[in-house]
Motif scaffolding. Sequence first.
Motif, mmCIF file in Angstrom:
data_model
loop_
_atom_site.group_PDB
_atom_site.id
_atom_site.type_symbol
_atom_site.label_atom_id
_atom_site.label_comp_id
_atom_site.label_asym_id
_atom_site.label_seq_id
_atom_site.Cartn_x
_atom_site.Cartn_y
_atom_site.Cartn_z
ATOM 1 N N VAL A 159 0.837 -1.212 0.000
ATOM 2 C CA VAL A 159 0.000 0.000 0.000
ATOM 3 C C VAL A 159 0.867 1.256 0.000
ATOM 4 C CG1 VAL A 159 -1.737 1.305 1.281
ATOM 5 C CG2 VAL A 159 -1.918 -1.182 1.119
ATOM 6 N N GLY A 160 1.924 1.245 0.815
ATOM 7 C CA GLY A 160 2.818 2.401 0.829
ATOM 8 C C GLY A 160 3.463 2.649 -0.518
ATOM 9 N N GLY A 161 3.822 1.570 -1.213
ATOM 10 C CA GLY A 161 4.419 1.718 -2.535
ATOM 11 C C GLY A 161 3.479 2.362 -3.531
ATOM 12 N N ILE A 162 2.214 1.956 -3.501
ATOM 13 C CA ILE A 162 1.240 2.549 -4.424
ATOM 14 C C ILE A 162 0.992 4.020 -4.082
ATOM 15 C CG2 ILE A 162 -1.233 2.559 -4.961
ATOM 16 C CD1 ILE A 162 -1.178 -0.312 -5.408
ATOM 17 N N LEU A 163 0.883 4.327 -2.806
ATOM 18 C CA LEU A 163 0.630 5.715 -2.413
ATOM 19 C C LEU A 163 1.786 6.623 -2.810
ATOM 20 C CD1 LEU A 163 -0.991 5.219 1.111
ATOM 21 C CD2 LEU A 163 -2.130 5.729 -1.062
ATOM 22 N N LEU A 164 3.012 6.134 -2.717
ATOM 23 C CA LEU A 164 4.157 6.929 -3.153
ATOM 24 C C LEU A 164 4.239 7.014 -4.672
ATOM 25 C CD1 LEU A 164 7.024 5.858 -0.703
ATOM 26 C CD2 LEU A 164 5.808 8.044 -0.767
ATOM 27 N N ALA A 165 3.989 5.883 -5.336
ATOM 28 C CA ALA A 165 4.071 5.869 -6.798
ATOM 29 C C ALA A 165 3.039 6.800 -7.427
ATOM 30 C CB ALA A 165 3.867 4.443 -7.314
ATOM 31 N N LEU A 166 1.932 6.995 -6.731
ATOM 32 C CA LEU A 166 0.887 7.872 -7.258
ATOM 33 C C LEU A 166 1.371 9.308 -7.379
ATOM 34 C CD1 LEU A 166 -2.071 7.857 -8.127
ATOM 35 C CD2 LEU A 166 -2.701 8.369 -5.767
ATOM 36 N N GLY A 167 2.361 9.693 -6.564
ATOM 37 C CA GLY A 167 2.888 11.044 -6.616
ATOM 38 C C GLY A 167 4.023 11.229 -7.592
ATOM 39 N N GLY A 168 4.396 10.185 -8.321
ATOM 40 C CA GLY A 168 5.491 10.292 -9.282
ATOM 41 C C GLY A 168 5.087 9.759 -10.634
ATOM 42 N N SER A 169 6.059 9.620 -11.488
ATOM 43 C CA SER A 169 5.794 9.117 -12.843
ATOM 44 C C SER A 169 6.548 7.820 -13.110
ATOM 45 C CB SER A 169 6.213 10.170 -13.877
ATOM 46 O OG SER A 169 7.594 10.498 -13.747
ATOM 47 N N LEU A 170 6.961 7.141 -12.044
ATOM 48 C CA LEU A 170 7.700 5.890 -12.174
ATOM 49 C C LEU A 170 6.779 4.705 -11.932
ATOM 50 C CD1 LEU A 170 10.934 6.861 -10.184
ATOM 51 C CD2 LEU A 170 10.544 6.981 -12.650
ATOM 52 N N PRO A 171 7.198 3.491 -12.318
ATOM 53 C CA PRO A 171 6.398 2.304 -12.014
ATOM 54 C C PRO A 171 6.278 2.075 -10.510
ATOM 55 C CG PRO A 171 8.041 1.827 -13.703
ATOM 56 C CD PRO A 171 8.365 3.177 -13.154
ATOM 57 N N ILE A 172 5.354 1.208 -10.123
ATOM 58 C CA ILE A 172 5.113 0.940 -8.709
ATOM 59 C C ILE A 172 6.289 0.214 -8.059
ATOM 60 C CG2 ILE A 172 3.626 -0.326 -7.124
ATOM 61 C CD1 ILE A 172 1.389 -0.022 -9.091
ATOM 62 N N SER A 173 6.862 -0.725 -8.787
ATOM 63 C CA SER A 173 7.792 -1.677 -8.174
ATOM 64 C C SER A 173 8.975 -1.037 -7.442
ATOM 65 C CB SER A 173 8.289 -2.676 -9.223
ATOM 66 O OG SER A 173 8.724 -2.028 -10.387
ATOM 67 N N PRO A 174 9.616 0.027 -7.941
ATOM 68 C CA PRO A 174 10.736 0.585 -7.167
ATOM 69 C C PRO A 174 10.331 1.069 -5.781
ATOM 70 C CG PRO A 174 10.769 1.429 -9.410
ATOM 71 C CD PRO A 174 9.478 0.710 -9.234
ATOM 72 N N TYR A 175 9.126 1.616 -5.670
ATOM 73 C CA TYR A 175 8.660 2.096 -4.371
ATOM 74 C C TYR A 175 8.384 0.925 -3.423
ATOM 75 C CZ TYR A 175 7.931 6.461 -6.945
ATOM 76 O OH TYR A 175 8.107 7.587 -7.711
ATOM 77 N N ILE A 176 7.699 -0.102 -3.933
ATOM 78 C CA ILE A 176 7.373 -1.253 -3.094
ATOM 79 C C ILE A 176 8.643 -1.958 -2.635
ATOM 80 C CG2 ILE A 176 6.265 -3.523 -3.063
ATOM 81 C CD1 ILE A 176 4.109 -2.443 -4.863
ATOM 82 N N THR A 177 9.551 -2.173 -3.567
ATOM 83 C CA THR A 177 10.782 -2.889 -3.204
ATOM 84 C C THR A 177 11.639 -2.080 -2.232
ATOM 85 O OG1 THR A 177 11.830 -2.014 -5.218
ATOM 86 C CG2 THR A 177 10.885 -4.220 -5.339
ATOM 87 N N THR A 178 11.660 -0.767 -2.383
ATOM 88 C CA THR A 178 12.450 0.065 -1.473
ATOM 89 C C THR A 178 11.880 0.029 -0.059
ATOM 90 O OG1 THR A 178 13.086 1.546 -3.279
ATOM 91 C CG2 THR A 178 13.313 2.391 -1.040
ATOM 92 N N ILE A 179 10.563 0.151 0.061
ATOM 93 C CA ILE A 179 9.942 0.080 1.389
ATOM 94 C C ILE A 179 10.181 -1.287 2.012
ATOM 95 C CG2 ILE A 179 7.744 0.110 2.630
ATOM 96 C CD1 ILE A 179 6.744 2.141 0.581
ATOM 97 N N SER A 180 10.005 -2.330 1.224
ATOM 98 C CA SER A 180 10.191 -3.686 1.725
ATOM 99 C C SER A 180 11.624 -3.903 2.188
ATOM 100 C CB SER A 180 9.819 -4.690 0.626
ATOM 101 O OG SER A 180 9.826 -6.005 1.104
ATOM 102 N N PHE A 181 12.578 -3.425 1.408
ATOM 103 C CA PHE A 181 13.992 -3.582 1.772
ATOM 104 C C PHE A 181 14.338 -2.765 3.008
ATOM 105 C CE2 PHE A 181 18.574 -2.486 1.084
ATOM 106 C CZ PHE A 181 19.073 -3.768 1.293
ATOM 107 N N ALA A 182 13.753 -1.573 3.122
ATOM 108 C CA ALA A 182 14.008 -0.737 4.297
ATOM 109 C C ALA A 182 13.492 -1.427 5.563
ATOM 110 C CB ALA A 182 13.332 0.624 4.126
ATOM 111 N N ILE A 183 12.330 -2.053 5.480
ATOM 112 C CA ILE A 183 11.795 -2.797 6.625
ATOM 113 C C ILE A 183 12.741 -3.935 6.994
ATOM 114 C CG2 ILE A 183 9.932 -4.343 7.359
ATOM 115 C CD1 ILE A 183 8.017 -2.600 5.714
#
Length: 297
Positions: free
Chosen positions: A250-274
Amino acid sequence: MIPVIVAGPLDDLWDQMFSFENYGRLLALVQNSILAAAILGIVGGLIGVFVMQRDMAFAVHGISELSFAGAAGALLFGANVVAGSLVGSLIAAALIGLLGARARDRNSIIGVLMPFGLGLGILFLALYPGRSGNKFGLLTGQIIAVDFDQLGLLIGIAVFVLAVLLVIWRPLAFDSVDPEVAQARGVPTRTVSLLFMLLLGLTVAVSVQIIGALLVLALLVTPAAAALRVSSSPLVVPLLSMGFGLVSAVGGILLALGGSLPISPYITTISFAIYLVCRVIERAQRGRATRRKVATA
């Protein structure tokens, strides 16, 4: 003279990653995707615990490649993409489950399936005459990828996976921890393993629609791996894993909505940070345990 500040490459990069203009209006357009991501985070986090216990992270990637090939084939021939993804995933899961009883056999089969699935999928995409965004989305995910029909199908699959997991929870957990003893106690290990692989195939097929085929591991492996770093409780680990998966998706989608990049970099970054935070917590826990042992010695 008033200095003129010219936006540089870093400013452009920041705007591509985080630009929240008209965010509220855009948020209303992706409600289905947010709900789908939440469901996927929960289901992926739960089944990921067994993926880690059974040392099958490599299998997730192998299934995702066949799922990608099925989705790409459906896209080329005008069929339902979700259905094509499901067919590819289930074929891969069945092959791995039936032929890969031993770890060495399983890894060999996955090593054969992965390049075949990826090559077949690339062939289908190369032949597809439609929008390039559809092609790219199968690999890296799309923020607006779930309509009402797909959402209903996703919810149905998620409920089915969760229900079957609850039914086979005890024998599956026993088989995951000690398969030889489980078999000696009469647990139908082969049936349980095959059933788990089919459930994993269904989950991977759904995941491909949100995060793309290349980065499925971020939702089916990383949350569980992070949870196992901070706890060994059979109750706490699944709950943490589901929570980590939910926050990442969910966090990845909410962040991706504010940019012009695909969803996956946001999801993977949050997951890796956790995961990194859990590693730090694990080290701190070990340090405290060591100090207590020294103090009581």
